[in-house]
Scaffold this active site. Structure first.
Site: not given
Length: 293
Positions: A48, A50, A76, A155-156, A200, A223, A226
């Site tokens: 992962d 983040d 924005d 990763t997202a 994932k 970490d 999720n």
């Protein structure tokens, strides 16, 4: 990448689509980057990004870099930040909420070319990300490389940005969120959903099938609670800088734990909503400062 648009929107299907699309993109980018060949062909490691490989959230660092270049206004950026708060705070309650919040949050890329965003990612990595890599986690990744194994980020973050991070770290490649594009221009929509949670795990399994990996010989690092689906998909799971829930799961299942933080920082980073709020505040501040200049 618009062929998925007419498909059903069930959460499980979206996660599968996202995972398969990410694996396909990772394989394509891997072939283009031509990383050093692996010696151990059936074992690999999945990291992962983040708060595992990088301090903070990579997408926020990217957003800050774009704000400094005046790619969007402070309003924005505030809207983007609000969507991320919705995801952090309410995402666990509704899969539709996760997708809507993340897709809205990434709509700022709509109308920009893939080449343009990739070039920006290279610059922003140097400016805002390079010095935020956890040395301890980087050492773990190098351990797998030294053993002749392939190493992917999972990763997202958009796959193009994730691939830049992987290449700069000397890794094999990256599994990331696939943003829909038409004729090299981002539409602002996703292929499937964000690469998050079950998606994932789908991506890791799909890549393993493509690359001929034995998942029982693979290792995953994260970490966040999720990512339990991804951690459960491999033979060895390692909790890195874990949040409190993942630490409990790791203890229950006998997973390894590696924490490269110190006391107060570890406690602070262990709360997902606080991570999100802090990163958002920094991104908004950066956007406002850039606009004032």
């Amino acid at each position: 990448m618009s062929l998925w648009r007419g498909r059903a929107k069930e959460p499980d299907l979206l996660a599968t689509i996202a995972g398969e699309a990410s694996a396909e993109a990772a394989f394509t980018l891997e072939q283009a980057q031509r990383p050093a060949p692996a010696v151990d062909l059936t074992a690999a490691a999945f990291f992962d990004v983040d708060n595992t490989m990088m301090m903070g959230a990579s997408i926020f660092h990217f957003a800050r870099g774009m704000a400094a270049r005046k790619f969007f206004t402070s309003s924005d950026l505030a809207k983007f930040a609000l969507q991320q708060v919705m995801f952090r705070v309410g995402g666990r309650e509704s899969q539709d909420g996760i997708r809507n919040a993340r897709e809205s949050g990434l709509s700022f890329v709509a109308g920009h070319s893939v080449a343009e965003l990739t070039a920006l990612g290279e610059e922003i990595y140097d400016e805002l990300m390079a010095d935020k890599i956890w040395p301890g986690t980087r050492t773990l990744a190098q351990m797998h490389l030294d053993a002749g194994q392939r190493v992917w980020l999972v990763t997202a973050t958009p796959v193009e940005l994730a691939a830049i991070i992987a290449r700069r770290l000397g890794l094999t490649g990256a599994l990331g969120t696939v943003l829909e594009s038409e004729n090299g221009i981002y539409t602002g929509r996703l292929v499937g959903e964000m690469l998050h949670g079950p998606a994932k795990a789908h991506a890791v399994r799909a890549l393993a099938a493509t690359e001929g990996l034995d998942l029982r010989r693979c290792t995953a690092y994260s970490d966040s609670v999720n990512d339990v689906p991804m951690l459960s998909a491999v033979g060895t799971a390692v909790a890195v800088n874990p949040d409190s829930q993942l630490r409990d799961v790791a203890k229950e299942r006998g997973w390894q734990v590696r924490d490269f933080r110190t006391g107060r920082r570890a406690a602070r980073i262990g709360v997902p909503s606080v991570i999100g709020a802090g990163a958002i505040a920094g991104a908004v501040a950066a956007g406002l400062a850039a606009r004032r200049r």
